[in-house]
Write a protein that holds these residues in place. Structure first.
Motif, PDB file in Angstrom:
ATOM      1  N   PRO A   7       1.063  -1.200  -0.199  1.00 54.97           N
ATOM      2  CA  PRO A   7       0.229   0.272   0.315  1.00 54.97           C
ATOM      3  C   PRO A   7       0.936   1.393   0.137  1.00 54.97           C
ATOM      4  N   MET A   8       0.498   2.312  -0.499  1.00 57.22           N
ATOM      5  CA  MET A   8       1.130   3.525  -1.156  1.00 57.22           C
ATOM      6  C   MET A   8       0.068   4.885  -0.035  1.00 57.22           C
ATOM      7  N   LEU A   9       1.092   5.772  -0.090  1.00 52.50           N
ATOM      8  CA  LEU A   9       0.174   6.943   0.212  1.00 52.50           C
ATOM      9  C   LEU A   9       0.276   7.498  -0.846  1.00 52.50           C
ATOM     10  N   ILE A  10      -0.538   8.866  -0.837  1.00 58.12           N
ATOM     11  CA  ILE A  10      -1.422   9.800  -2.200  1.00 58.12           C
ATOM     12  C   ILE A  10      -0.157  10.476  -2.956  1.00 58.12           C
ATOM     13  N   GLY A  11       1.148  10.673  -1.947  1.00 55.68           N
ATOM     14  CA  GLY A  11       1.614  11.407  -2.591  1.00 55.68           C
ATOM     15  C   GLY A  11       3.387  10.433  -3.246  1.00 55.68           C
ATOM     16  N   GLU A  12       2.819   8.767  -2.900  1.00 58.05           N
ATOM     17  CA  GLU A  12       3.479   7.579  -3.721  1.00 58.05           C
ATOM     18  C   GLU A  12       3.452   7.369  -4.693  1.00 58.05           C
ATOM     19  N   LEU A  13       1.395   7.461  -4.508  1.00 62.84           N
ATOM     20  CA  LEU A  13       1.079   7.062  -6.273  1.00 62.84           C
ATOM     21  C   LEU A  13       1.200   8.734  -7.039  1.00 62.84           C
ATOM     22  N   SER A  14       1.446   9.386  -6.826  1.00 68.70           N
ATOM     23  CA  SER A  14       0.948  11.069  -7.643  1.00 68.70           C
ATOM     24  C   SER A  14       2.358  10.475  -8.127  1.00 68.70           C
ATOM     25  N   ARG A  15       3.538  10.050  -7.511  1.00 69.60           N
ATOM     26  CA  ARG A  15       4.923  10.016  -8.182  1.00 69.60           C
ATOM     27  C   ARG A  15       4.646   9.016  -9.339  1.00 69.60           C
ATOM     28  N   ARG A  16       4.262   7.880  -8.502  1.00 68.32           N
ATOM     29  CA  ARG A  16       3.900   6.641 -10.312  1.00 68.32           C
ATOM     30  C   ARG A  16       3.639   7.133 -10.824  1.00 68.32           C
ATOM     31  N   TYR A  27     -10.576  12.370  -8.010  1.00 71.71           N
ATOM     32  CA  TYR A  27     -10.827  10.597  -8.569  1.00 71.71           C
ATOM     33  C   TYR A  27     -11.012  10.354  -7.653  1.00 71.71           C
ATOM     34  N   GLU A  28     -10.722  10.888  -6.411  1.00 76.75           N
ATOM     35  CA  GLU A  28     -11.782   9.925  -4.500  1.00 76.75           C
ATOM     36  C   GLU A  28     -13.251  10.575  -4.868  1.00 76.75           C
ATOM     37  N   VAL A  53      -5.521   3.897 -12.090  1.00 78.73           N
ATOM     38  CA  VAL A  53      -4.785   5.823 -12.025  1.00 78.73           C
ATOM     39  C   VAL A  53      -4.521   5.658 -13.822  1.00 78.73           C
ATOM     40  N   ALA A  54      -3.781   4.123 -13.837  1.00 77.58           N
ATOM     41  CA  ALA A  54      -3.541   4.480 -14.983  1.00 77.58           C
ATOM     42  C   ALA A  54      -4.415   3.591 -16.265  1.00 77.58           C
ATOM     43  N   ARG A  55      -5.841   3.416 -16.077  1.00 78.30           N
ATOM     44  CA  ARG A  55      -6.950   2.648 -16.623  1.00 78.30           C
ATOM     45  C   ARG A  55      -8.334   4.300 -16.310  1.00 78.30           C
ATOM     46  N   ILE A  56      -7.825   4.919 -15.903  1.00 77.83           N
ATOM     47  CA  ILE A  56      -9.046   6.271 -15.600  1.00 77.83           C
ATOM     48  C   ILE A  56      -8.715   6.939 -16.457  1.00 77.83           C
ATOM     49  N   ARG A  57      -7.035   7.116 -16.847  1.00 78.06           N
ATOM     50  CA  ARG A  57      -6.758   8.422 -17.311  1.00 78.06           C
ATOM     51  C   ARG A  57      -6.641   7.901 -18.959  1.00 78.06           C
ATOM     52  N   GLY A  58      -6.626   6.619 -19.210  1.00 80.88           N
ATOM     53  CA  GLY A  58      -7.051   5.846 -20.297  1.00 80.88           C
ATOM     54  C   GLY A  58      -8.495   5.934 -20.814  1.00 80.88           C
ATOM     55  N   MET A  59      -9.790   5.997 -19.717  1.00 79.76           N
ATOM     56  CA  MET A  59     -11.227   6.445 -20.780  1.00 79.76           C
ATOM     57  C   MET A  59     -10.883   7.749 -20.411  1.00 79.76           C
ATOM     58  N   LEU A  60     -10.555   8.455 -19.286  1.00 80.78           N
ATOM     59  CA  LEU A  60     -10.829   9.767 -19.453  1.00 80.78           C
ATOM     60  C   LEU A  60     -10.508  10.605 -21.335  1.00 80.78           C
TER      61      LEU A  60
END
Length: 131
Positions: A7-16, A27-28, A53-60
């Motif tokens: 699991p990761m915090l929001i900053g790590e998710l943003s970085r990845r 998104y949340e 997140v990648a799937r969301i971005r692709g769908m957007l």
């Protein structure tokens, strides 16, 4: 820094993902991401969050609304493009394609009208023949 699979915090998710934390929070708010909460109250994202997140971005990028994406995401498991054809997914995709086709037709109509207006305007600039 969280290791892959943890699991990761929001900053790590943003970085990845390269997605700003503000957009991840949006998104949340729209029900597209559902992080847990740590004892400290921080958002904690599962190891699959970068793929979500990648799937969301692709769908957007495909022009889907966040409402349509929220409806389709439960069917988005697995790797690769596309999603599982859950009962409402194909209906929602077809409806969105129909709206896009209508928008394209309207843009074509408006473009033709503007081009005709431009042509008429340019014709007024030309000196009258024989004068």
């Amino acid at each position: 820094m969280a290791r892959r699979g943890e699991p990761m915090l929001i900053g790590e998710l943003s970085r990845r993902t390269g997605v700003a934390t503000r957009l991840l929070r949006y998104y949340e708010e729209r029900g597209l991401l559902r992080p847990g909460r740590a004892g400290s109250g921080y958002r904690v994202y599962g190891s699959d969050a970068p793929q979500v997140v990648a799937r969301i971005r692709g769908m957007l990028a495909a022009g889907l609304t966040t409402d349509a994406i929220r409806e389709m995401l439960p069917c988005a498991g697995g790797a690769g493009p596309g999603i599982e054809p859950c009962p409402e997914v194909l209906r929602a995709m077809r409806a969105h394609l129909e709206r896009m086709d209508a928008d394209i037709a309207e843009l074509r109509r408006r473009r033709a009208a503007l081009a005709a207006f431009r042509d008429a305007t340019e014709a007024r600039r030309e000196p009258a023949a024989g004068h």
